[in-house]
Design a protein around this motif. Structure first.
Motif, PDB file in Angstrom:
ATOM      1  N   ALA A   7      -4.254 -72.448   8.450  1.00  0.00           N
ATOM      2  CA  ALA A   7      -3.117 -71.524   8.240  1.00  0.00           C
ATOM      3  C   ALA A   7      -2.400 -71.763   9.490  1.00  0.00           C
ATOM      4  CB  ALA A   7      -3.622 -70.285   7.916  1.00  0.00           C
ATOM      5  N   LEU A   8      -2.968 -71.586  10.714  1.00  0.00           N
ATOM      6  CA  LEU A   8      -2.295 -71.539  11.938  1.00  0.00           C
ATOM      7  C   LEU A   8      -1.745 -73.133  12.118  1.00  0.00           C
ATOM      8  CD1 LEU A   8      -1.643 -70.705  14.635  1.00  0.00           C
ATOM      9  CD2 LEU A   8      -3.945 -71.242  15.409  1.00  0.00           C
ATOM     10  N   ALA A   9      -2.508 -74.127  11.647  1.00  0.00           N
ATOM     11  CA  ALA A   9      -2.111 -75.598  11.785  1.00  0.00           C
ATOM     12  C   ALA A   9      -0.565 -75.634  10.890  1.00  0.00           C
ATOM     13  CB  ALA A   9      -3.117 -76.486  11.416  1.00  0.00           C
ATOM     14  N   VAL A  10      -0.451 -75.084   9.924  1.00  0.00           N
ATOM     15  CA  VAL A  10       0.512 -75.211   9.019  1.00  0.00           C
ATOM     16  C   VAL A  10       1.805 -74.447   9.864  1.00  0.00           C
ATOM     17  CG1 VAL A  10       1.809 -74.405   7.029  1.00  0.00           C
ATOM     18  CG2 VAL A  10      -0.449 -75.050   6.950  1.00  0.00           C
ATOM     19  N   HIS A  11       1.636 -73.417  10.581  1.00  0.00           N
ATOM     20  CA  HIS A  11       2.684 -72.708  11.368  1.00  0.00           C
ATOM     21  C   HIS A  11       3.056 -73.791  12.640  1.00  0.00           C
ATOM     22  CE1 HIS A  11       3.066 -68.816   9.536  1.00  0.00           C
ATOM     23  NE2 HIS A  11       1.708 -68.609   9.955  1.00  0.00           N
ATOM     24  N   LEU A  12       2.085 -74.441  13.208  1.00  0.00           N
ATOM     25  CA  LEU A  12       2.223 -75.269  14.222  1.00  0.00           C
ATOM     26  C   LEU A  12       2.911 -76.690  13.597  1.00  0.00           C
ATOM     27  CD1 LEU A  12      -1.093 -75.354  16.130  1.00  0.00           C
ATOM     28  CD2 LEU A  12       0.960 -74.149  16.761  1.00  0.00           C
ATOM     29  N   PHE A  13       2.963 -76.993  12.529  1.00  0.00           N
ATOM     30  CA  PHE A  13       3.432 -78.265  11.945  1.00  0.00           C
ATOM     31  C   PHE A  13       4.836 -77.588  11.574  1.00  0.00           C
ATOM     32  CE2 PHE A  13       4.714 -80.304   7.775  1.00  0.00           C
ATOM     33  CZ  PHE A  13       4.735 -81.673   8.362  1.00  0.00           C
ATOM     34  N   THR A  14       5.256 -76.619  11.279  1.00  0.00           N
ATOM     35  CA  THR A  14       6.484 -75.984  10.816  1.00  0.00           C
ATOM     36  C   THR A  14       7.405 -75.982  12.339  1.00  0.00           C
ATOM     37  OG1 THR A  14       5.756 -74.681   8.982  1.00  0.00           O
ATOM     38  CG2 THR A  14       7.871 -74.091  10.341  1.00  0.00           C
ATOM     39  N   ALA A  15       6.442 -75.669  13.452  1.00  0.00           N
ATOM     40  CA  ALA A  15       7.252 -75.506  14.488  1.00  0.00           C
ATOM     41  C   ALA A  15       7.641 -76.830  15.058  1.00  0.00           C
ATOM     42  CB  ALA A  15       6.261 -74.493  15.564  1.00  0.00           C
ATOM     43  N   THR A  16       6.998 -77.972  14.510  1.00  0.00           N
ATOM     44  CA  THR A  16       7.592 -79.244  15.129  1.00  0.00           C
ATOM     45  C   THR A  16       9.066 -79.387  14.640  1.00  0.00           C
ATOM     46  OG1 THR A  16       6.827 -80.364  13.028  1.00  0.00           O
ATOM     47  CG2 THR A  16       5.306 -80.215  14.842  1.00  0.00           C
ATOM     48  N   GLY A  17       9.538 -78.719  13.711  1.00  0.00           N
ATOM     49  CA  GLY A  17      10.910 -78.922  13.364  1.00  0.00           C
ATOM     50  C   GLY A  17      11.858 -78.400  14.546  1.00  0.00           C
ATOM     51  N   ALA A  18      11.487 -77.546  15.427  1.00  0.00           N
ATOM     52  CA  ALA A  18      12.192 -77.284  16.575  1.00  0.00           C
ATOM     53  C   ALA A  18      12.227 -78.268  17.725  1.00  0.00           C
ATOM     54  CB  ALA A  18      11.549 -76.079  17.182  1.00  0.00           C
ATOM     55  N   VAL A  19      11.229 -79.263  17.613  1.00  0.00           N
ATOM     56  CA  VAL A  19      11.297 -80.379  18.798  1.00  0.00           C
ATOM     57  C   VAL A  19      12.256 -81.580  17.937  1.00  0.00           C
ATOM     58  CG1 VAL A  19       9.785 -82.226  19.658  1.00  0.00           C
ATOM     59  CG2 VAL A  19       8.547 -79.867  19.274  1.00  0.00           C
ATOM     60  N   LYS A  61      -2.068 -64.563   4.701  1.00  0.00           N
ATOM     61  CA  LYS A  61      -3.214 -63.747   4.789  1.00  0.00           C
ATOM     62  C   LYS A  61      -4.088 -64.350   6.069  1.00  0.00           C
ATOM     63  CE  LYS A  61      -7.541 -63.130   2.428  1.00  0.00           C
ATOM     64  NZ  LYS A  61      -8.576 -63.480   1.125  1.00  0.00           N
ATOM     65  N   HIS A  62      -4.216 -65.771   6.151  1.00  0.00           N
ATOM     66  CA  HIS A  62      -4.950 -66.233   7.153  1.00  0.00           C
ATOM     67  C   HIS A  62      -4.251 -66.406   8.590  1.00  0.00           C
ATOM     68  CE1 HIS A  62      -8.002 -66.594   4.108  1.00  0.00           C
ATOM     69  NE2 HIS A  62      -7.337 -67.507   3.441  1.00  0.00           N
ATOM     70  N   ALA A  63      -3.071 -66.386   8.750  1.00  0.00           N
ATOM     71  CA  ALA A  63      -2.270 -66.318  10.083  1.00  0.00           C
ATOM     72  C   ALA A  63      -1.235 -65.610  10.038  1.00  0.00           C
ATOM     73  CB  ALA A  63      -1.719 -67.914  10.146  1.00  0.00           C
ATOM     74  N   ALA A  64      -1.399 -64.336   9.692  1.00  0.00           N
ATOM     75  CA  ALA A  64      -0.302 -63.427   9.514  1.00  0.00           C
ATOM     76  C   ALA A  64       0.233 -62.748  10.653  1.00  0.00           C
ATOM     77  CB  ALA A  64      -1.009 -62.019   9.060  1.00  0.00           C
ATOM     78  N   GLU A  65      -0.267 -63.055  12.172  1.00  0.00           N
ATOM     79  CA  GLU A  65       0.359 -62.828  13.227  1.00  0.00           C
ATOM     80  C   GLU A  65       1.658 -63.465  13.450  1.00  0.00           C
ATOM     81  OE1 GLU A  65      -2.885 -65.319  14.119  1.00  0.00           O
ATOM     82  OE2 GLU A  65      -3.102 -63.962  12.369  1.00  0.00           O
ATOM     83  N   PHE A  66       1.993 -64.664  12.802  1.00  0.00           N
ATOM     84  CA  PHE A  66       2.881 -65.469  12.870  1.00  0.00           C
ATOM     85  C   PHE A  66       4.074 -65.205  11.518  1.00  0.00           C
ATOM     86  CE2 PHE A  66       0.086 -67.546  15.811  1.00  0.00           C
ATOM     87  CZ  PHE A  66       0.786 -67.775  17.013  1.00  0.00           C
ATOM     88  N   ASP A  67       5.109 -65.067  11.545  1.00  0.00           N
ATOM     89  CA  ASP A  67       6.028 -64.768  10.433  1.00  0.00           C
ATOM     90  C   ASP A  67       6.537 -66.169  10.087  1.00  0.00           C
ATOM     91  OD1 ASP A  67       7.763 -64.374   8.498  1.00  0.00           O
ATOM     92  OD2 ASP A  67       8.447 -62.377   9.399  1.00  0.00           O
ATOM     93  N   GLY A  68       5.919 -66.982   9.000  1.00  0.00           N
ATOM     94  CA  GLY A  68       6.250 -68.412   8.783  1.00  0.00           C
ATOM     95  C   GLY A  68       7.805 -68.338   8.181  1.00  0.00           C
ATOM     96  N   VAL A  69       8.114 -67.171   7.527  1.00  0.00           N
ATOM     97  CA  VAL A  69       9.365 -67.331   6.988  1.00  0.00           C
ATOM     98  C   VAL A  69      10.585 -67.164   8.010  1.00  0.00           C
ATOM     99  CG1 VAL A  69      11.122 -65.830   5.623  1.00  0.00           C
ATOM    100  CG2 VAL A  69       8.657 -66.064   4.763  1.00  0.00           C
ATOM    101  N   LEU A  70      10.501 -66.372   9.102  1.00  0.00           N
ATOM    102  CA  LEU A  70      11.144 -66.117  10.092  1.00  0.00           C
ATOM    103  C   LEU A  70      11.131 -67.458  11.064  1.00  0.00           C
ATOM    104  CD1 LEU A  70      13.183 -64.684  11.999  1.00  0.00           C
ATOM    105  CD2 LEU A  70      11.234 -63.725  13.507  1.00  0.00           C
ATOM    106  N   LEU A  71       9.958 -68.173  11.299  1.00  0.00           N
ATOM    107  CA  LEU A  71       9.948 -69.566  12.091  1.00  0.00           C
ATOM    108  C   LEU A  71      10.684 -70.500  11.138  1.00  0.00           C
ATOM    109  CD1 LEU A  71       8.845 -71.090  14.149  1.00  0.00           C
ATOM    110  CD2 LEU A  71       6.669 -71.526  12.612  1.00  0.00           C
ATOM    111  N   ASP A  72      10.737 -70.599   9.871  1.00  0.00           N
ATOM    112  CA  ASP A  72      11.351 -71.616   9.119  1.00  0.00           C
ATOM    113  C   ASP A  72      12.886 -71.375   9.076  1.00  0.00           C
ATOM    114  OD1 ASP A  72      10.985 -73.684   7.319  1.00  0.00           O
ATOM    115  OD2 ASP A  72      11.899 -72.330   5.786  1.00  0.00           O
ATOM    116  N   LEU A  73      13.413 -70.097   9.102  1.00  0.00           N
ATOM    117  CA  LEU A  73      14.739 -69.844   8.970  1.00  0.00           C
ATOM    118  C   LEU A  73      15.404 -70.283  10.435  1.00  0.00           C
ATOM    119  CD1 LEU A  73      14.855 -66.345   7.292  1.00  0.00           C
ATOM    120  CD2 LEU A  73      15.880 -68.466   6.597  1.00  0.00           C
ATOM    121  N   ILE A  74      14.684 -69.798  11.382  1.00  0.00           N
ATOM    122  CA  ILE A  74      15.284 -70.257  12.887  1.00  0.00           C
ATOM    123  C   ILE A  74      15.291 -71.705  12.904  1.00  0.00           C
ATOM    124  CG2 ILE A  74      14.723 -70.357  15.239  1.00  0.00           C
ATOM    125  CD1 ILE A  74      12.926 -67.713  14.988  1.00  0.00           C
ATOM    126  N   ILE A  75      14.342 -72.621  12.757  1.00  0.00           N
ATOM    127  CA  ILE A  75      14.468 -73.912  12.617  1.00  0.00           C
ATOM    128  C   ILE A  75      15.514 -74.543  11.316  1.00  0.00           C
ATOM    129  CG2 ILE A  75      13.146 -76.290  12.188  1.00  0.00           C
ATOM    130  CD1 ILE A  75      10.718 -74.624  13.185  1.00  0.00           C
TER     131      ILE A  75
END
Length: 232
Positions: A7-19, A61-75
């Motif tokens: 789950a964390l790897a998915v968040h990290l993958f999403t964050a590459t969009g910022a790069v 559920k498995h990486a709830a510390e990070f808000d994937g929706v918010l991360l996605d909207l920022i990028i």
């Protein structure tokens, strides 16, 4: 590999969009529009992949510390709105006051739309034009229409963000997904092709962009008009 790591790897993958957004912005500052759009196409592909992965690995559920929706909207705001608006302004496609008008309308209306809690419909489509200015601006770079045409398109689509018209999500809207998903993949291919050849006017990619863009723009509205057949 544990569910938490996946789950964390998915968040990290999403964050590459910022790069990729930063790389696109650097290219835009130098006026390298073809390179800018190539990076935006890569970011667009990441955005199309990370959602299904997030649902598959249950990131809420498995990486709830990070808000994937918010991360996605920022990028998304960077890659769908901010950088394309900058490119439209600096490219010379909109002279004088028209460029200022476009970037103000695009950035302001999109900021309000992205914060609107009503942006999604019950079938996971979008209510109103979903601020995909990256797609519009890429097509404008390819076709280079008269500036009045661009100004009208920007004005109509900005207003369309707040009108209850339906726009499909190619992955999440189930109705016609067997057509919509290939159309979205085809658009991504044609967009990359057009940018790769530096928007050469004789490229067949332009026709592919027009056809796929028209479908993606109007499919949701067509679904509103054509009633859904229910099983008897």
């Amino acid at each position: 590999m544990t569910p938490q790591i996946k789950a964390l790897a998915v968040h990290l993958f999403t964050a590459t969009g910022a790069v990729f957004a930063m790389l696109a912005m650097l290219a835009a500052v130098d006026g390298e529009w073809d390179l800018m759009f190539l990076w935006l196409v890569v970011a667009f592909a990441v955005d199309g992949i990370d959602g299904p992965l997030a649902r598959k690995y249950n990131v809420k559920k498995h990486a709830a510390e990070f808000d994937g929706v918010l991360l996605d909207l920022i990028i998304d705001y960077l890659t769908y709105v901010f950088i394309p608006a900058f490119a439209l302004f600096k490219s010379g496609l909109l002279p004088g006051w028209t460029g200022w008008f476009a970037i103000i309308v695009i950035t302001f209306a999109s900021a309000m739309y992205f914060a609107d809690t009503r942006m999604k419909t019950k079938d996971n489509s979008f209510s109103g034009f979903p601020g995909c200015w990256n797609m519009l601006v890429l097509v404008l770079f390819a076709l280079k229409p008269d500036f009045w045409v661009i100004l009208i398109l920007v004005s109509v689509l900005a207003a369309g963000m707040f009108i209850p018209l339906k726009f499909i999500h190619p992955v999440r809207t189930k109705r016609w997904r067997n057509i919509s998903l290939p159309m979205a993949l085809a658009w991504t291919f044609f967009a990359g092709w057009a940018a790769w050849v530096d928007f050469h006017p004789e490229s067949w990619a332009h026709w592919g962009l027009v056809v796929t863009s028209v479908y993606l723009l109007f499919a949701g509205i067509a679904q509103q008009i054509i009633p859904l057949r229910r099983a008897t």
